[in-house]
Write an enzyme that holds these catalytic residues in place. Structure first.
Site, PDB file in Angstrom:
ATOM      1  N   HIS A 155      50.917  36.555  49.695  1.00  0.00           N
ATOM      2  CA  HIS A 155      50.370  36.392  48.343  1.00  0.00           C
ATOM      3  C   HIS A 155      49.459  37.538  47.941  1.00  0.00           C
ATOM      4  O   HIS A 155      49.144  37.708  46.767  1.00  0.00           O
ATOM      5  CB  HIS A 155      49.567  35.092  48.280  1.00  0.00           C
ATOM      6  CG  HIS A 155      48.276  35.169  49.057  1.00  0.00           C
ATOM      7  ND1 HIS A 155      48.243  35.240  50.437  1.00  0.00           N
ATOM      8  CD2 HIS A 155      46.984  35.219  48.653  1.00  0.00           C
ATOM      9  CE1 HIS A 155      46.991  35.310  50.835  1.00  0.00           C
ATOM     10  NE2 HIS A 155      46.206  35.303  49.785  1.00  0.00           N
ATOM     11  N   ASP A 156      49.019  38.328  48.916  1.00  0.00           N
ATOM     12  CA  ASP A 156      47.989  39.330  48.659  1.00  0.00           C
ATOM     13  C   ASP A 156      48.590  40.723  48.520  1.00  0.00           C
ATOM     14  O   ASP A 156      49.781  40.946  48.718  1.00  0.00           O
ATOM     15  CB  ASP A 156      46.958  39.313  49.786  1.00  0.00           C
ATOM     16  CG  ASP A 156      45.532  39.372  49.259  1.00  0.00           C
ATOM     17  OD1 ASP A 156      45.327  39.811  48.118  1.00  0.00           O
ATOM     18  OD2 ASP A 156      44.623  38.952  49.994  1.00  0.00           O
ATOM     19  N   ARG A 190      48.078  41.429  41.340  1.00  0.00           N
ATOM     20  CA  ARG A 190      48.668  40.666  42.439  1.00  0.00           C
ATOM     21  C   ARG A 190      49.625  39.581  41.931  1.00  0.00           C
ATOM     22  O   ARG A 190      50.502  39.139  42.664  1.00  0.00           O
ATOM     23  CB  ARG A 190      47.570  40.031  43.307  1.00  0.00           C
ATOM     24  CG  ARG A 190      46.772  41.044  44.116  1.00  0.00           C
ATOM     25  CD  ARG A 190      45.653  40.397  44.887  1.00  0.00           C
ATOM     26  NE  ARG A 190      44.670  39.779  43.995  1.00  0.00           N
ATOM     27  CZ  ARG A 190      43.584  39.134  44.426  1.00  0.00           C
ATOM     28  NH1 ARG A 190      43.351  39.020  45.719  1.00  0.00           N
ATOM     29  NH2 ARG A 190      42.732  38.604  43.559  1.00  0.00           N
ATOM     30  N   GLN A 193      31.905  33.358  43.441  1.00  0.00           N
ATOM     31  CA  GLN A 193      32.061  32.833  44.799  1.00  0.00           C
ATOM     32  C   GLN A 193      30.757  33.078  45.559  1.00  0.00           C
ATOM     33  O   GLN A 193      30.464  34.208  45.940  1.00  0.00           O
ATOM     34  CB  GLN A 193      33.233  33.521  45.511  1.00  0.00           C
ATOM     35  CG  GLN A 193      34.589  33.185  44.896  1.00  0.00           C
ATOM     36  CD  GLN A 193      35.707  34.058  45.435  1.00  0.00           C
ATOM     37  OE1 GLN A 193      35.575  35.287  45.468  1.00  0.00           O
ATOM     38  NE2 GLN A 193      36.809  33.456  45.832  1.00  0.00           N
ATOM     39  N   ASP A 213      39.846  30.993  56.064  1.00  0.00           N
ATOM     40  CA  ASP A 213      39.811  32.166  55.203  1.00  0.00           C
ATOM     41  C   ASP A 213      38.601  33.044  55.530  1.00  0.00           C
ATOM     42  O   ASP A 213      37.503  32.544  55.762  1.00  0.00           O
ATOM     43  CB  ASP A 213      39.745  31.702  53.740  1.00  0.00           C
ATOM     44  CG  ASP A 213      39.754  32.853  52.761  1.00  0.00           C
ATOM     45  OD1 ASP A 213      40.758  33.582  52.724  1.00  0.00           O
ATOM     46  OD2 ASP A 213      38.756  33.022  52.043  1.00  0.00           O
ATOM     47  N   ARG A 268      44.179  27.234  57.951  1.00  0.00           N
ATOM     48  CA  ARG A 268      43.922  28.676  57.876  1.00  0.00           C
ATOM     49  C   ARG A 268      42.472  28.897  57.469  1.00  0.00           C
ATOM     50  O   ARG A 268      42.055  28.525  56.379  1.00  0.00           O
ATOM     51  CB  ARG A 268      44.851  29.326  56.857  1.00  0.00           C
ATOM     52  CG  ARG A 268      44.576  30.796  56.580  1.00  0.00           C
ATOM     53  CD  ARG A 268      45.432  31.270  55.408  1.00  0.00           C
ATOM     54  NE  ARG A 268      45.212  32.669  55.070  1.00  0.00           N
ATOM     55  CZ  ARG A 268      44.262  33.103  54.233  1.00  0.00           C
ATOM     56  NH1 ARG A 268      43.438  32.249  53.671  1.00  0.00           N
ATOM     57  NH2 ARG A 268      44.148  34.392  53.964  1.00  0.00           N
ATOM     58  N   ASP A 317      39.979  33.038  41.749  1.00  0.00           N
ATOM     59  CA  ASP A 317      40.478  34.022  42.712  1.00  0.00           C
ATOM     60  C   ASP A 317      41.720  33.491  43.416  1.00  0.00           C
ATOM     61  O   ASP A 317      41.847  33.529  44.632  1.00  0.00           O
ATOM     62  CB  ASP A 317      39.393  34.373  43.732  1.00  0.00           C
ATOM     63  CG  ASP A 317      39.819  35.502  44.685  1.00  0.00           C
ATOM     64  OD1 ASP A 317      40.649  36.339  44.273  1.00  0.00           O
ATOM     65  OD2 ASP A 317      39.325  35.534  45.832  1.00  0.00           O
ATOM     66  N   GLU A 335      42.223  34.189  59.450  1.00  0.00           N
ATOM     67  CA  GLU A 335      42.523  35.357  58.618  1.00  0.00           C
ATOM     68  C   GLU A 335      41.547  36.465  59.020  1.00  0.00           C
ATOM     69  O   GLU A 335      40.394  36.485  58.591  1.00  0.00           O
ATOM     70  CB  GLU A 335      42.358  35.035  57.130  1.00  0.00           C
ATOM     71  CG  GLU A 335      42.855  36.167  56.244  1.00  0.00           C
ATOM     72  CD  GLU A 335      42.027  36.385  54.989  1.00  0.00           C
ATOM     73  OE1 GLU A 335      42.460  37.175  54.145  1.00  0.00           O
ATOM     74  OE2 GLU A 335      40.950  35.785  54.864  1.00  0.00           O
TER      75      GLU A 335
END
Length: 650
Positions: A406-407, A531, A265, A297, A295, A154, A339
């Site tokens: 990036h998303d 993406r 995950q 997540d 960061r 991912d 995030e």
């Protein structure tokens, strides 16, 4: 070990004995980054920090876990990681403690990129630091670089080992060398810390899959569908088309496991104090590699409770608060970046309070999505409302602002506000996606949809800033006039982003107008994930053109550089400045005001492809336009297509 109440299908949970570790005393020898260092006895700095937070730390930990031995172990490990923290990092900690607002100045500019795409590996990033400095960047976010399994990562967010760098990117020694060199240059390093889950290839997951109860209790396992079905009644799906549901059936062991994001995950069970402790040890270990910003997540997801949405539960805030205190004791120079993908008025709790802070910084996600809505509609009214909400929040709140990352872009807009204009949510999302695909609305954008759902009509969008602004289309068609307009839109959007309160962050390649990369379709591991269209390799061949004013790269780079220098020079851009919006009486034009320490600045931004007039009437004197050097009144200002002005009161 025997599972508890297995016949009723309940989660396998059992209290397992905790290995008690003796508290550390005196001197110890520890090997760090290839060198052996003798540890000194604890100093007064540690004692003061620890004593300042001890009561609250214990209270919150015991509230969650009521486990004194595990709390004692945590404190012992905090002491050890403090002792192991290098002298240079401790010196940096002290400087930042003395200047707690160090990251909220107007000289902070970020850039995010994937290490392999940007420079091959960590050594390559170190070799590119001259370029990063030339960009005016002093904060780099290294996208996920910890060990992940090929094909099931991912994008790096399925971590198999929190203390190992992906082999293709280097090793922990390379990370240490990179952070040391960055600190010499005044560059801060940010990394992702994936707290919600591990890869199914993580050691814990492998041992859980082998039936070890201690490790099964670190996840959410069920031997039948009863409890998973109850969760599904209240827990939303993150990826309903590509990864439906919140559980994955494992036929080899006859159990369901909770997988909020993707089947590979596995969600961690933070009800288990062993999970919290071990993840905090990973956190402190990574901080000691020289990381400045961590960061966190998927913060809202980390506590699960049956009968709830498993989002934003109060225990999440307890965990983040504990994490903040651990950092302030062990490594106070490290910032927490959360995030949290929600509207600014709803993310406030993740900042905590002045007395009990949580995250130092959060992403300004909704403003980003609303910005692109404004590009597609040429109507700034929703964006103005959004910015008014942000400006009403406490000045201590620091947001990271960006145009692209990036998303994908999810259209989480204020549809209640849009409904007042007769705009239907489903139809509007379809319009936005069609616009940025280049199919409607006189659009010059290019990009692709992500996670399109034919049932709901919902989808997200992927593409680089440059491609969404029309640079890709203009280049393909060799249309010079269209290219000038596309570059103007691109630069205007960056100028507007710099005007927001907080820290602006570029996505690597945006500084040279890098467009979509369609080669991902040729890679079997990436072809199903659109993406990757905006995750292309850095075009260093094009970056060589930044000093040529006749190239797209040179024009974009130097215009952005000019904006960056203005932002660093003008004190009204500091995060704690007053910010407000001014009514322009022209829906295509946005006006933002900033004021700090006697300096007043107005930013005017035209989101239309036609010249427009901002019917403002600031009667307090004359203004200097910071880019052109011209002076005049801030009254009835005509702005060219996709143009902008920075007006400073003189």
């Amino acid at each position: 070990m025997e599972a508890a109440v297995r016949n009723r299908g309940e989660r396998i949970v059992k209290e397992y004995p905790v290995v008690k570790r003796a508290p550390y005393r005196g001197k110890r020898i520890t090997k760090i980054s290839g060198t052996t260092t003798e540890k000194e006895p604890l100093d007064s700095t540690w004692q003061k920090r620890f004593e300042r937070h001890m009561d609250e730390l214990r209270w919150l930990y015991m509230e969650l876990y009521n486990n004194g031995s595990m709390f004692a172990e945590l404190c012992g490990q905090m002491e050890r990681f403090y002792q192991e923290r290098g002298a240079a990092l401790k010196k940096l900690d002290q400087a930042r403690e003395n200047d707690p607002g160090w990251y909220r100045q107007n000289d902070m500019l970020g850039m995010m990129f994937y290490i392999d795409n940007f420079a091959g590996n960590m050594e390559g990033v170190k070799e590119r630091l001259d370029y990063i400095e030339a960009c005016g960047v002093n904060y780099i976010h290294l996208m996920p670089f910890l060990d992940t399994p090929a094909g099931r990562s991912d994008g790096g967010y399925a971590v198999a080992d929190f203390r190992k760098v992906q082999e293709k990117l280097g090793a922990m020694e390379d990370l240490d060398a990179l952070t040391v060199e960055c600190h010499k240059r005044g560059i801060n390093i940010c990394m992702d810390f994936v707290m919600n889950h591990t890869s199914e290839d993580h050691e814990w997951a492998k041992r859980a899959r082998a039936g070890e109860g201690e490790y099964m209790s670190r996840y959410f396992f069920f031997d039948n569908a009863n409890i998973p079905s109850e969760f599904e009644k209240t827990v939303p799906q993150v990826f309903p088309t590509t990864a439906p549901g919140n559980f994955t059936w494992l036929p080899d062991i006859g159990h369901y496991v909770m997988t909020t994001f993707y089947p590979y995950q596995w969600d961690l069970n933070y009800r288990n104090p062993r999970v919290f402790n071990e993840m905090m040890y990973n956190f402190m270990y990574l901080a000691n590699q020289g990381i400045d910003i961590i960061r966190i997540d998927a913060v809202p997801y980390i506590w699960k409770e049956l009968g709830t949405s498993c989002r934003n539960l109060r225990q999440v805030h307890t965990i983040v608060r504990l994490m903040r205190m651990i950092a302030e004791i062990v490594c106070p120079g490290v910032l927490l970046l959360g995030e949290v993908v929600m509207e600014p008025e709803k993310v406030g709790p993740y900042f905590g309070t002045v007395e009990k802070p949580e995250c130092h910084m959060l992403y300004n996600v909704t403003t980003m999505a609303t910005t692109w809505h404004t590009v597609a509609t040429r109507d700034t009214r929703l964006l103005k409302k959004q910015l008014d909400i942000v400006s009403s929040l406490p000045k201590d709140y620091t947001f990271l602002n960006y145009l692209r990352c990036h998303d994908d872009i999810g259209w989480g807009l204020d549809y209640g506000f849009l409904a007042q204009e007769g705009i239907d949510e489903r139809a509007h999302k379809q319009y936005l996606n069609a616009f940025f695909e280049g199919k409607t609305g006189a659009s010059n954008s290019r990009g692709e949809l992500y996670n399109a759902d034919p049932v709901t009509g919902d989808a997200r969008f992927c593409g680089t800033t440059a491609s969404m602004c029309g640079i890709e289309k203009a280049g393909f068609e060799q249309d010079d006039a269209a290219m000038e307009k596309a570059i103007q839109l691109d630069v205007m959007l960056h100028a507007y982003m710099f005007m927001q309160s907080g820290i602006p962050v570029l996505y690597g390649g945006d500084e040279i107008g890098q467009v979509n990369d369609y080669t991902y379709k040729e890679n079997a591991e990436k072809a199903d994930d659109s993406r990757y269209i905006h995750r292309g390799a850095m075009r260093w061949d094009l970056a060589k053109r930044i000093d040529d004013p006749d190239t797209v790269e040179g024009r974009v780079f130097h215009r952005l550089k000019e904006l960056e220098e203005i932002r660093k020079r003008e004190k009204a851009f500091v995060s704690r400045a007053d910010m407000w919006t001014v009514e322009t009486w022209e829906k295509s034009v946005l006006c933002i005001g900033r004021y700090f320490d006697g300096d007043k600045l107005l930013g005017l931004f035209n989101f239309s492809e036609y010249d427009k007039t901002a019917w403002i009437n600031e009667t307090d004197g004359r203004y200097l336009e910071l880019l052109s050097g011209k002076t005049g009144k801030a009254s009835g200002v005509t702005i060219p297509a996709y143009g902008f002005y920075y007006l400073k009161k003189i």
